[in-house]
Motif scaffolding. Structure first.
Motif, PDB file in Angstrom:
ATOM      1  N   MET A 392      45.688  38.639  27.050  1.00 14.46           N
ATOM      2  CA  MET A 392      46.075  38.596  28.456  1.00 14.46           C
ATOM      3  C   MET A 392      47.423  39.283  28.622  1.00 14.46           C
ATOM      4  O   MET A 392      48.392  38.917  27.970  1.00 14.46           O
ATOM      5  N   THR A 393      47.472  40.279  29.488  1.00 12.67           N
ATOM      6  CA  THR A 393      48.715  41.013  29.726  1.00 12.67           C
ATOM      7  C   THR A 393      49.544  40.290  30.784  1.00 12.67           C
ATOM      8  O   THR A 393      49.011  39.886  31.825  1.00 12.67           O
ATOM      9  N   GLY A 394      50.823  40.129  30.526  1.00 11.54           N
ATOM     10  CA  GLY A 394      51.730  39.548  31.519  1.00 11.54           C
ATOM     11  C   GLY A 394      52.160  40.618  32.505  1.00 11.54           C
ATOM     12  O   GLY A 394      52.472  41.739  32.109  1.00 11.54           O
ATOM     13  N   ALA A 395      52.154  40.271  33.792  1.00 13.66           N
ATOM     14  CA  ALA A 395      52.425  41.288  34.806  1.00 13.66           C
ATOM     15  C   ALA A 395      53.354  40.754  35.886  1.00 13.66           C
ATOM     16  O   ALA A 395      53.341  39.560  36.208  1.00 13.66           O
ATOM     17  N   PHE A 396      54.160  41.643  36.413  1.00 19.68           N
ATOM     18  CA  PHE A 396      55.099  41.327  37.485  1.00 19.68           C
ATOM     19  C   PHE A 396      54.873  42.334  38.602  1.00 19.68           C
ATOM     20  O   PHE A 396      54.409  43.449  38.355  1.00 19.68           O
ATOM     21  N   THR A 398      56.330  43.498  42.879  1.00 22.16           N
ATOM     22  CA  THR A 398      56.935  43.222  44.167  1.00 22.16           C
ATOM     23  C   THR A 398      56.816  44.449  45.063  1.00 22.16           C
ATOM     24  O   THR A 398      56.977  45.559  44.560  1.00 22.16           O
ATOM     25  N   PRO A 399      56.475  44.302  46.354  1.00 25.99           N
ATOM     26  CA  PRO A 399      56.119  43.063  47.031  1.00 25.99           C
ATOM     27  C   PRO A 399      54.759  42.543  46.551  1.00 25.99           C
ATOM     28  O   PRO A 399      54.009  43.265  45.909  1.00 25.99           O
ATOM     29  N   GLN A 400      54.437  41.300  46.917  1.00 24.10           N
ATOM     30  CA  GLN A 400      53.198  40.677  46.453  1.00 24.10           C
ATOM     31  C   GLN A 400      51.971  41.500  46.828  1.00 24.10           C
ATOM     32  O   GLN A 400      51.018  41.604  46.055  1.00 24.10           O
ATOM     33  N   ALA A 401      51.980  42.129  48.008  1.00 24.97           N
ATOM     34  CA  ALA A 401      50.812  42.910  48.444  1.00 24.97           C
ATOM     35  C   ALA A 401      50.537  44.055  47.465  1.00 24.97           C
ATOM     36  O   ALA A 401      49.377  44.399  47.215  1.00 24.97           O
ATOM     37  N   TRP A 402      51.579  44.652  46.915  1.00 29.08           N
ATOM     38  CA  TRP A 402      51.390  45.728  45.926  1.00 29.08           C
ATOM     39  C   TRP A 402      50.893  45.147  44.605  1.00 29.08           C
ATOM     40  O   TRP A 402      49.959  45.675  43.993  1.00 29.08           O
ATOM     41  N   TYR A 403      51.485  44.028  44.183  1.00 29.78           N
ATOM     42  CA  TYR A 403      50.966  43.395  42.971  1.00 29.78           C
ATOM     43  C   TYR A 403      49.473  43.120  43.118  1.00 29.78           C
ATOM     44  O   TYR A 403      48.687  43.370  42.189  1.00 29.78           O
ATOM     45  N   ASP A 404      49.081  42.618  44.299  1.00 29.37           N
ATOM     46  CA  ASP A 404      47.675  42.266  44.506  1.00 29.37           C
ATOM     47  C   ASP A 404      46.766  43.487  44.372  1.00 29.37           C
ATOM     48  O   ASP A 404      45.646  43.386  43.861  1.00 29.37           O
ATOM     49  N   GLN A 405      47.242  44.647  44.824  1.00 23.84           N
ATOM     50  CA  GLN A 405      46.430  45.864  44.680  1.00 23.84           C
ATOM     51  C   GLN A 405      46.286  46.262  43.211  1.00 23.84           C
ATOM     52  O   GLN A 405      45.224  46.714  42.783  1.00 23.84           O
ATOM     53  N   VAL A 406      47.366  46.089  42.460  1.00 27.57           N
ATOM     54  CA  VAL A 406      47.305  46.402  41.024  1.00 27.57           C
ATOM     55  C   VAL A 406      46.362  45.425  40.322  1.00 27.57           C
ATOM     56  O   VAL A 406      45.525  45.820  39.498  1.00 27.57           O
ATOM     57  N   ALA A 407      46.467  44.152  40.687  1.00 33.40           N
ATOM     58  CA  ALA A 407      45.603  43.140  40.066  1.00 33.40           C
ATOM     59  C   ALA A 407      44.132  43.408  40.402  1.00 33.40           C
ATOM     60  O   ALA A 407      43.250  43.231  39.550  1.00 33.40           O
ATOM     61  N   ALA A 408      43.868  43.851  41.627  1.00 28.75           N
ATOM     62  CA  ALA A 408      42.486  44.160  42.015  1.00 28.75           C
ATOM     63  C   ALA A 408      41.959  45.346  41.206  1.00 28.75           C
ATOM     64  O   ALA A 408      40.792  45.354  40.792  1.00 28.75           O
ATOM     65  N   ALA A 409      42.814  46.335  40.955  1.00 29.46           N
ATOM     66  CA  ALA A 409      42.419  47.453  40.090  1.00 29.46           C
ATOM     67  C   ALA A 409      42.122  46.934  38.686  1.00 29.46           C
ATOM     68  O   ALA A 409      41.172  47.384  38.029  1.00 29.46           O
ATOM     69  N   GLY A 410      42.911  45.971  38.234  1.00 32.07           N
ATOM     70  CA  GLY A 410      42.675  45.355  36.931  1.00 32.07           C
ATOM     71  C   GLY A 410      41.317  44.675  36.864  1.00 32.07           C
ATOM     72  O   GLY A 410      40.611  44.770  35.856  1.00 32.07           O
ATOM     73  N   ASP A 411      40.922  44.014  37.951  1.00 31.24           N
ATOM     74  CA  ASP A 411      39.595  43.376  37.991  1.00 31.24           C
ATOM     75  C   ASP A 411      38.491  44.430  37.910  1.00 31.24           C
ATOM     76  O   ASP A 411      37.539  44.281  37.143  1.00 31.24           O
ATOM     77  N   ARG A 412      38.619  45.492  38.703  1.00 34.10           N
ATOM     78  CA  ARG A 412      37.608  46.556  38.648  1.00 34.10           C
ATOM     79  C   ARG A 412      37.534  47.149  37.242  1.00 34.10           C
ATOM     80  O   ARG A 412      36.473  47.557  36.777  1.00 34.10           O
ATOM     81  N   TYR A 417      44.982  40.186  33.534  1.00 29.37           N
ATOM     82  CA  TYR A 417      46.424  40.101  33.774  1.00 29.37           C
ATOM     83  C   TYR A 417      46.772  38.706  34.248  1.00 29.37           C
ATOM     84  O   TYR A 417      45.982  38.060  34.934  1.00 29.37           O
ATOM     85  N   TRP A 418      47.959  38.272  33.914  1.00 29.30           N
ATOM     86  CA  TRP A 418      48.460  36.994  34.409  1.00 29.30           C
ATOM     87  C   TRP A 418      49.816  37.248  35.043  1.00 29.30           C
ATOM     88  O   TRP A 418      50.720  37.773  34.393  1.00 29.30           O
ATOM     89  N   GLN A 419      49.924  36.907  36.328  1.00 29.89           N
ATOM     90  CA  GLN A 419      51.183  37.203  37.017  1.00 29.89           C
ATOM     91  C   GLN A 419      52.288  36.249  36.583  1.00 29.89           C
ATOM     92  O   GLN A 419      52.103  35.030  36.552  1.00 29.89           O
ATOM     93  N   LEU A 420      53.433  36.825  36.263  1.00 24.28           N
ATOM     94  CA  LEU A 420      54.616  36.052  35.890  1.00 24.28           C
ATOM     95  C   LEU A 420      55.659  36.219  36.995  1.00 24.28           C
ATOM     96  O   LEU A 420      55.683  37.238  37.688  1.00 24.28           O
ATOM     97  N   PRO A 421      56.532  35.239  37.143  1.00 24.75           N
ATOM     98  CA  PRO A 421      57.460  35.254  38.285  1.00 24.75           C
ATOM     99  C   PRO A 421      58.796  35.948  37.994  1.00 24.75           C
ATOM    100  O   PRO A 421      59.289  35.926  36.863  1.00 24.75           O
ATOM    101  N   PHE A 422      59.371  36.535  39.048  1.00 25.65           N
ATOM    102  CA  PHE A 422      60.803  36.843  39.033  1.00 25.65           C
ATOM    103  C   PHE A 422      61.493  35.522  39.357  1.00 25.65           C
ATOM    104  O   PHE A 422      61.149  34.869  40.341  1.00 25.65           O
TER     105      PHE A 422
END
Ligand code: BES
Ligand code: MN
Ligand code: ZN
Length: 503
Positions: A392-396, A398-412, A417-422
């Motif tokens: 599982m890759t740790g991922a950060f 910002t903004p959240q909307a951009w992270y969500d697009q990257v995570a969605a690409a990861g799903d496809r 990925y597992w989101q980690l916090p600032f």
């Protein structure tokens, strides 16, 4: 390798090997029942004997009986509720690797009931299986010697068996899967190579060859140009080695052009060809693994090539700062203070926290070249490897909307990925007596602190993928050899393709 999609029944397909994945416990009804009957009950008998079981990636090879194939392989896909896209890729990789050392020229895989259980149906499964077979064919044991006896077979033909499907649509999907797999393998082949082979200049040479093959523009900056641009952090890391640093910049499409999603995306990859730690030298144990500290760079170089193959002309920038982090008379010392390209002064407390230094300047340069969105990929912290391991890759982001697009690409892309916090309080840990910030704080929360450091050098939507745990396997698995995994290649490609012109 030729690709063929056939709508025939699996028992009518001629191939050296017919592979049949099954979900859950082997149950001999419908298609699998008929395959078993025609094989003369071989699978049934092995299931009764306890040899064929529900265990994921467990595979048996039996005589074909009345089937047209030369051999029959049954392979467990594991429980139905855990059948992810990633599992589909890995089933196909396992099939290919299970055939290591055998003489196999044509491999057929029956889609069976995978198609009904995966989002996207038969097309998605065809793509993921084709990609998995290609990735399963990757064999690092052959990089420095010829003639590896146990290598997965070089196939002349892959046949996807999808009774009742439309072969044209599935063929297109499978072709995309092959290109995805080849891209991941390109990244793996580079990442696995040793540091006495791949210096920053050699990596730049590989990037030049790839750019030429795929019609990408390339620019490689040496230390003089980097100094002119004020890349003090990048230069500080490269100083200790006789092999000079290279800032490798690849581009697809026109300079600063926006893609169909309104972005000029930059993918930035850490290219530390060897990380000894520098003056803050690492312990000897496992230091040899640090030849793979260039994996992020290899990944972005391969990913932009894959995008160029799948959607030529898509605006995309790849930036790969390549250095060797070595101790020596010219090395940066702990306590040295340098100026970053964005003007911030940095107090280098620990020369082993070098990835963030080269990435900070590389991302700043990406913005100067017009990037409106950035994703970096880096073997950045032991902390993320300890927290999440190699799956599982740790991922950060910002903004959240951009992270969500990257995570969605990861799903496809069938990657995890597992989101980690600032954690804002920890920024104070990077305060310096002398400079705007230090490059390390105390060890606790190391992954978050590295991301907080990087954040000081970006002003646009940004995501950070810390692949220190997932970039390479220390032990082989049924689906992959030890060594570079190709992780994040597919994610970056999917993210970039979201901005491709719609056909
Ligand atoms: N390249 C390493 C991180 C790494 C560790 C990658 C293990 C893969 C496997 C990185 O440059 C590093 O040395 N990080 C240090 C940072 C510390 C000095 C703040 C670490 O994680 O210990
Ligand atoms: Mn380091
Ligand atoms: Zn490193």
């Amino acid at each position: 390798m030729q690709l063929r999609v056939v709508a025939d029944q699996p028992w009518d397909v001629a191939a050296d090997v017919l592979a049949v994945p099954f979900v859950g416990d082997p149950r001999f009804e419908a298609g699998l029942g008929e395959i078993d009957r025609r094989s003369g009950g071989e699978l049934h008998a092995l299931a009764d004997f306890g040899e064929l079981k529900a265990e994921r990636y467990a595979a048996v090879i039996v005589a074909p009986g009345q089937l047209r194939a030369g051999r029959l392989m049954a392979i467990g896909a594991g429980p139905a509720d855990e059948l992810t896209r990633q599992v589909v890729v890995r089933i196909a990789s396992t099939v290919e690797r299970r055939l290591g050392g055998r003489r196999v020229k044509s491999l057929a895989i029956w889609l069976g009931d995978l198609a009904d259980r995966v989002e996207g149906g038969a097309e998605a499964v065809a793509e993921l299986l084709a990609r998995g077979v290609v990735e399963g064919g990757f064999e690092p044991a052959g990089i420095y010697r010829d003639d590896v006896k146990s290598a997965p077979p070089a196939l002349d033909e892959l046949i996807l068996v999808a009774p009742g499907a439309s072969p044209a649509a599935l063929t297109r999907a499978a072709e995309r899967g092959v290109v995805m797999g080849e891209g991941a393998n390109l990244a793996r082949g580079l990442a696995n190579r040793s540091a006495n082979d791949v210096s920053p200049e050699v990596l730049a040479g590989e990037a030049r060859a790839i750019a030429e093959r795929h019609g990408l523009s390339i620019d490689v900056l040496g230390p003089e140009k980097a100094a002119e641009l004020g890349m003090g952090m990048f230069l500080a890391v490269g100083r200790g080695s006789d092999n000079p640093p290279r800032m490798i910049v690849l581009r697809s499409g026109d300079a600063a052009a926006k893609d169909s999603a309104g972005r000029h995306l930059a993918i930035v990859g850490k290219g530390v060809c060897f990380d000894s730690g520098g003056i803050s030298i690492k312990p000897a144990d496992r230091m040899e693994e640090m030849k793979m500290d260039k994996t992020g760079a290899c990944t972005v170089i391969a990913a932009i090539a894959t995008v160029a193959r799948l959607a030529p002309g898509t605006p995309l920038l790849a930036v790969a700062p390549a250095v060797e982090n070595m101790p020596g008379p010219h090395s940066t010392r702990p306590g040295d203070i340098v100026k970053a390209m964005n003007g911030k002064t940095v107090d280098i407390i620990n020369t082993d926290a070098e990835g963030r230094l080269i990435l900070g300047d590389a991302m700043c340069y990406a913005e100067k070249l017009g990037a409106t969105h950035i994703v970096d990929v880096a073997t950045l912290t032991g902390a993320v490897a300890r927290a999440l391991g190699d799956q599982m890759t740790g991922a950060f982001g910002t903004p959240q909307a951009w992270y969500d697009q990257v995570a969605a690409a990861g799903d496809r892309a069938a990657e995890r990925y597992w989101q980690l916090p600032f954690i804002e309080e920890y920024r104070a840990d990077l305060d310096s007596w002398y400079a705007d910030l230090t490059n390390t704080g105390s060890v606790e929360g190391g992954a978050t602190k590295s991301a907080l450091f990087l954040r000081e050098f970006v002003t646009v939507p940004w995501a950070h993928l810390d692949i220190a745990g997932t970039a390479y396997f220390r032990k082989k698995t049924p689906y992959a050899p030890a060594g570079a995994t190709g992780v994040s290649h597919a994610t970056l490609v999917e993210l970039a393709l979201a901005g491709a012109k719609k056909a």
